[in-house]
Design a protein around this motif. Structure first.
Motif, PDB file in Angstrom:
ATOM      1  N   ALA A 243      -1.226  10.002  -5.492  1.00 21.32           N
ATOM      2  CA  ALA A 243      -0.174  10.057  -4.472  1.00 21.32           C
ATOM      3  C   ALA A 243       1.180  10.283  -5.121  1.00 21.32           C
ATOM      4  CB  ALA A 243      -0.164   8.769  -3.653  1.00 21.32           C
ATOM      5  N   LYS A 244       2.046  11.031  -4.402  1.00 20.86           N
ATOM      6  CA  LYS A 244       3.401  11.289  -4.877  1.00 20.86           C
ATOM      7  C   LYS A 244       4.400  10.444  -4.086  1.00 20.86           C
ATOM      8  CE  LYS A 244       2.418  16.109  -6.148  1.00 20.86           C
ATOM      9  NZ  LYS A 244       2.800  17.531  -5.918  1.00 20.86           N
ATOM     10  N   ALA A 245       5.510  10.167  -4.740  1.00 21.79           N
ATOM     11  CA  ALA A 245       6.573   9.418  -4.061  1.00 21.79           C
ATOM     12  C   ALA A 245       7.270  10.319  -3.056  1.00 21.79           C
ATOM     13  CB  ALA A 245       7.577   8.882  -5.078  1.00 21.79           C
ATOM     14  N   VAL A 246       7.667   9.718  -1.935  1.00 25.62           N
ATOM     15  CA  VAL A 246       8.300  10.455  -0.847  1.00 25.62           C
ATOM     16  C   VAL A 246       9.544   9.692  -0.399  1.00 25.62           C
ATOM     17  CG1 VAL A 246       7.980  11.395   1.477  1.00 25.62           C
ATOM     18  CG2 VAL A 246       6.044  11.288  -0.091  1.00 25.62           C
TER      19      VAL A 246
ATOM     20  N   ILE B 223       0.810  -1.223   0.000  1.00 28.99           N
ATOM     21  CA  ILE B 223       0.000   0.000   0.000  1.00 28.99           C
ATOM     22  C   ILE B 223       0.841   1.271   0.000  1.00 28.99           C
ATOM     23  CG2 ILE B 223      -1.991  -1.088   1.097  1.00 28.99           C
ATOM     24  CD1 ILE B 223      -1.074   0.160   3.743  1.00 28.99           C
ATOM     25  N   GLY B 224       2.124   1.188   0.362  1.00 30.50           N
ATOM     26  CA  GLY B 224       2.948   2.387   0.400  1.00 30.50           C
ATOM     27  C   GLY B 224       2.475   3.362   1.459  1.00 30.50           C
ATOM     28  N   MET B 225       3.140   4.546   1.504  1.00 31.80           N
ATOM     29  CA  MET B 225       2.780   5.573   2.489  1.00 31.80           C
ATOM     30  C   MET B 225       2.803   6.959   1.845  1.00 31.80           C
ATOM     31  SD  MET B 225       4.785   4.431   5.992  1.00 31.80           S
ATOM     32  CE  MET B 225       6.328   4.016   5.155  1.00 31.80           C
ATOM     33  N   THR B 226       1.932   7.805   2.362  1.00 31.48           N
ATOM     34  CA  THR B 226       1.978   9.223   2.012  1.00 31.48           C
ATOM     35  C   THR B 226       2.908   9.922   3.002  1.00 31.48           C
ATOM     36  OG1 THR B 226       0.145   9.767   3.482  1.00 31.48           O
ATOM     37  CG2 THR B 226      -0.412   9.124   1.225  1.00 31.48           C
ATOM     38  N   GLU B 227       3.179  11.200   2.733  1.00 30.08           N
ATOM     39  CA  GLU B 227       4.036  11.952   3.656  1.00 30.08           C
ATOM     40  C   GLU B 227       3.398  12.033   5.040  1.00 30.08           C
ATOM     41  OE1 GLU B 227       5.961  16.447   4.026  1.00 30.08           O
ATOM     42  OE2 GLU B 227       5.531  15.591   2.052  1.00 30.08           O
ATOM     43  N   GLU B 228       2.068  12.181   5.078  1.00 30.45           N
ATOM     44  CA  GLU B 228       1.378  12.252   6.367  1.00 30.45           C
ATOM     45  C   GLU B 228       1.497  10.929   7.130  1.00 30.45           C
ATOM     46  OE1 GLU B 228       0.201  15.291   3.721  1.00 30.45           O
ATOM     47  OE2 GLU B 228       0.018  13.106   3.451  1.00 30.45           O
TER      48      GLU B 228
ATOM     49  N   THR C 148       8.913   5.675  -0.862  1.00 31.68           N
ATOM     50  CA  THR C 148       7.593   5.052  -0.837  1.00 31.68           C
ATOM     51  C   THR C 148       6.580   5.881  -1.620  1.00 31.68           C
ATOM     52  OG1 THR C 148       5.852   4.201   0.635  1.00 31.68           O
ATOM     53  CG2 THR C 148       6.981   6.228   1.331  1.00 31.68           C
ATOM     54  N   ARG C 149       5.589   5.157  -2.124  1.00 31.39           N
ATOM     55  CA  ARG C 149       4.484   5.820  -2.835  1.00 31.39           C
ATOM     56  C   ARG C 149       3.191   5.094  -2.480  1.00 31.39           C
ATOM     57  NH1 ARG C 149       4.002   6.850  -9.385  1.00 31.39           N
ATOM     58  NH2 ARG C 149       1.881   7.748  -9.374  1.00 31.39           N
ATOM     59  N   SER C 150       2.215   5.841  -2.040  1.00 28.95           N
ATOM     60  CA  SER C 150       0.946   5.259  -1.621  1.00 28.95           C
ATOM     61  C   SER C 150       0.166   4.722  -2.823  1.00 28.95           C
ATOM     62  CB  SER C 150       0.113   6.309  -0.879  1.00 28.95           C
ATOM     63  OG  SER C 150      -1.182   5.809  -0.604  1.00 28.95           O
TER      64      SER C 150
ATOM     65  N   GLU D 264      14.873  13.639   7.534  1.00 32.84           N
ATOM     66  CA  GLU D 264      14.514  14.498   6.407  1.00 32.84           C
ATOM     67  C   GLU D 264      13.450  13.806   5.576  1.00 32.84           C
ATOM     68  OE1 GLU D 264      17.920  15.404   4.067  1.00 32.84           O
ATOM     69  OE2 GLU D 264      18.877  16.652   5.607  1.00 32.84           O
ATOM     70  N   ILE D 265      12.501  14.569   5.064  1.00 30.00           N
ATOM     71  CA  ILE D 265      11.506  14.063   4.116  1.00 30.00           C
ATOM     72  C   ILE D 265      11.575  14.947   2.874  1.00 30.00           C
ATOM     73  CG2 ILE D 265       9.061  13.683   3.634  1.00 30.00           C
ATOM     74  CD1 ILE D 265       8.585  13.152   6.546  1.00 30.00           C
ATOM     75  N   SER D 266      11.656  14.305   1.714  1.00 31.24           N
ATOM     76  CA  SER D 266      11.758  15.068   0.462  1.00 31.24           C
ATOM     77  C   SER D 266      10.988  14.348  -0.631  1.00 31.24           C
ATOM     78  CB  SER D 266      13.225  15.243   0.059  1.00 31.24           C
ATOM     79  OG  SER D 266      13.847  13.981  -0.113  1.00 31.24           O
ATOM     80  N   ASP D 267      10.766  15.046  -1.724  1.00 29.62           N
ATOM     81  CA  ASP D 267      10.131  14.409  -2.877  1.00 29.62           C
ATOM     82  C   ASP D 267      11.080  13.372  -3.471  1.00 29.62           C
ATOM     83  OD1 ASP D 267       7.964  16.041  -2.525  1.00 29.62           O
ATOM     84  OD2 ASP D 267       8.624  17.535  -4.014  1.00 29.62           O
ATOM     85  N   ALA D 268      10.488  12.372  -4.113  1.00 26.48           N
ATOM     86  CA  ALA D 268      11.311  11.300  -4.681  1.00 26.48           C
ATOM     87  C   ALA D 268      10.698  10.822  -5.983  1.00 26.48           C
ATOM     88  CB  ALA D 268      11.425  10.144  -3.691  1.00 26.48           C
TER      89      ALA D 268
END
Length: 684
Positions: free
Chosen positions: A141-144, A79-84, A134-136, A155-159
């Motif tokens: 959803a965007k990859a994080v 299922i992946g994860m969102t930033e939240e 990860t990507r939800s 650190e959390i950034s776009d991926a």
């Protein structure tokens, strides 16, 4: 880019993880793969519920090594994860306080993880840095990318990631480089992930080609995602259970039979328990049951989950009601675990009883392999004895089997002593104790075989359980005294004559380390053996029990105590006695007369001095007593020397002693060589 600190109440979380989880650091891989499997299983559930409409595709969890970069990557398409969700599930760890934490869990690495939900953070036991890309599964959803170097800072950034799911990348620490070895990771995946519910892939299958092992195009799937215990028993054949057993224990003999566990109330439990062929060496058989939680390997130390005697069984137990990160103290106190233990014990007992009732012949054929297991159960679990007494068997020297009740009925007519106690005779070695067994059978007695590793303590237990019952080894006394119907038989020889005969034989018994012999004379009948060696039931049993029970080691240090019984009715013993009287009477008469005179004088002195206190005796009186005691001892020594010299020259005395020793496997070395030479001379 977002930066922040992981929500903990102490800066010391990562050193704590390093220090207190280090002894179990290999479980990091289990935790990482378990998380990936969970994410994949959640996706399947969402698909079934209609909350995910995309294509499932390949749901394998993949593990890869990069030795150049020093990384292990665990990848899934779950299922992946969102930033939240990263912020919620990764960044927030609730601790009540580091001091309480350290004190409560300082000795228990597993419980730290299980109690605080630190499965993911076990990765820092071996890593200097951890990244999650990860990507939800959710639309849009965007990859994080999440990154942490082992401090509370992250650190959390776009991926970039085209597909749903997660890659967890572990940058292995310098002191944990063994986890970058392919064989090491292969062995850990096989140990912990062998039956996980989603395919786990590590590299490619290999084959021998061009003189070396080379990768093929086929994935190397570590696990069987649908192991046998997850299937309905009605769909399985004996061959399926046997094949699965060989998968679990490749080098073991075929099991005798098995139990398929499947219960969903009042707890969830599945599994398969196998009865291996056990005849000895209890300790070698332990820890063969594997505990799983939702198909994830937990431990093979299952003493807290099943009673101790059931650790002799082999197989698998799987229960989601037992925490994945289980601790010994938890197991000992948890109520649900105790229910599971009780249930398994009952299922095992029910299975054994049904086998006994449905096919007794086959059950008897398996008894020699089952006996150790059942004896161990009765000795260690009171409740198991109450069940097992119905299917416990006794085996006699003829190879016939009896239940406890059947055997009692068989022997109660002939084998009660004068006190009304039922005497169970037993042998531990049919060959070595052959003549004793035959003597008992000639009397109309039955003799049991008790040649198993736990038979002696089981006998002790049965004597406590069975009313007015005694077990006696068949060579522990002469046959006339094994089951006394009347008063013990007495010799017809005069005391002095019997004493002289005893001393002749005692003087010629070879010296043995840790062995004491007592010689006695009995009238056993003309057809019985001239000399019989017996060993005290009590002392031998105490020495045997000292091997099993702490606090009894002093018995093991004591010498073995034997009785050498001379049969005054036998022709050869009569001849020795006749020769002794004719050759030694003139020599012994003056010694015995002087001895009796000195003994009478000593008795008179003691009687006179008993009326006085020690400080009232004169030196002359003390010297008189001491000199008389010395004179008595001198005459005894003189008499013993005469009898010993006679015995030394008498080949028949030596031959009879050696035959008795040989019968009991006690004639060795020089004594055996002399016996062989003497036997040849006597034949001439």
């Amino acid at each position: 880019m977002q930066k922040g600190n992981i929500g903990v109440t102490t800066e010391n979380i990562f050193p704590v993880i390093k220090k207190f989880l280090y002894s179990d650091h290999e479980i990091f891989l289990r935790e990482m793969v378990s998380n990936a499997v969970d994410a994949t299983q959640k996706l399947k559930t969402l698909k079934q519920q209609g909350e995910f409409n995309g294509e499932e595709g390949d749901l394998s969890v993949r593990i890869s090594l990069d030795t150049d970069k020093g990384t292990i990557t665990i990848s899934d398409r779950g299922i992946g994860m969102t930033e939240e969700e990263i912020d919620k599930y990764i960044n927030q760890i609730a601790f009540s306080g580091v001091n309480d934490f350290l004190e409560k869990y300082k000795d228990n690495a597993n419980q730290i993880i299980g109690h605080f939900g630190l499965g993911f953070y076990s990765s820092f036991m071996v890593s200097k840095k951890v990244e999650i890309i990860t990507r939800s599964y959710k639309d849009g959803a965007k990859a994080v990318k999440w990154s942490c170097d082992g401090s509370p800072a992250y650190e959390i950034s776009d991926a970039e990631r085209e597909d749903r799911g997660s890659d967890v990348i572990l940058y292995i620490d310098d002191d944990c480089k063994e986890f970058l070895e392919k064989d090491k990771i292969q062995s850990l995946l096989t140990k912990y992930c062998k039956f996980m519910a989603v395919p786990v892939v590590f590299g490619k299958k290999q084959e021998w080609k061009d003189g070396k092992m080379q990768d093929t195009d086929d994935d190397n799937v570590i696990n069987d995602s649908e192991p046998l215990w997850t299937k309905a028993p009605s769909s399985l054949k004996d061959e399926d259970y046997q094949k699965f057993y060989r998968t679990l224990y490749p080098m073991q003999d075929e099991p005798m039979f098995w139990i398929h566990l499947n219960v969903d109330y009042p707890f969830n439990l599945t599994g398969i328990l196998y009865f291996p062929r056990i005849k000895s060496n209890i300790d070698l058989q332990r820890n063969k049951i594997q505990l799983y939680c939702n198909q994830v390997f937990v431990t093979d130390q299952v003493e807290g989950i099943v009673p101790e005697f059931l650790t002799l069984l082999h197989g698998v137990i799987d229960s989601p009601d037992i925490p994945l990160n289980v601790s010994r103290s938890y197991l000992q106190s948890d109520r649900e675990v105790k229910k599971i233990s009780t249930y398994i014990t009952k299922k095992v007992a029910d299975r054994l009883l049904s086998l006994f009732k449905e096919d007794r012949k086959t059950y008897e054929e398996k008894w020699d392999d089952l006996k150790l297991f059942i004896n161990y159960g009765m000795l260690s679990e009171e409740s198991f004895y109450d069940r097992a007494k119905e299917f416990t068997l006794l085996k006699d020297t003829e190879g016939k089997y009896f239940t406890l009740d059947e055997y009692k009925t068989l022997i109660e007519g002939e084998q009660k002593d004068k006190e009304g106690t039922l005497v169970y005779l037993y042998a531990t070695d049919k060959e070595e104790q052959y003549s004793y067994i035959e003597a008992a059978k000639a009397k109309g007695y039955s003799v049991l075989m008790a040649d198993g590793q736990l038979d002696v303590p089981t006998i002790q237990m049965l004597e406590q359980k069975l009313e007015k019952t005694r077990f006696t080894r068949v060579d522990s006394d002469i046959i006339e005294r094994l089951i006394l119907k009347d008063d013990a038989p007495k010799t017809t020889l005069e005391h002095d004559v019997a004493d002289n005969l005893s001393q002749v034989f005692k003087s010629q018994i070879p010296q043995m380390d840790k062995a004491d012999f007592y010689v006695e004379v009995q009238n056993l009948g003309e057809q019985q053996q001239p000399v019989v060696i017996t060993q005290s039931e009590y002392m031998r049993r105490m020495k045997e029990m000292s091997r099993y029970q702490s606090g009894m080691s002093f018995y093991a240090q004591m010498p073995d105590s034997y009785s050498l019984v001379l049969n005054a009715d036998h022709r050869l013993v009569k001849e020795i006695l006749s020769t002794l009287n004719s050759q030694l009477s003139t020599v012994l008469q003056p010694i015995e007369a002087e001895l009796k005179g000195q003994e009478a004088r000593l008795a008179a002195i003691r009687q006179a001095q008993e009326k006085k206190k020690a400080d009232e005796l004169t030196q002359e009186e003390k010297d008189d007593k001491a000199n008389t005691e010395k004179a008595v001892q001198e005459q005894k020594d003189k008499k013993q020397q005469v009898l010993a010299d006679y015995g030394k020259q008498n080949d028949i005395v030596h031959q009879l002693i050696d035959l008795a020793l040989l019968q009991n496997g006690m004639l060795r070395g020089e004594a055996l060589d002399k016996f062989l030479r003497r036997s040849i001379e006597l034949i001439k």
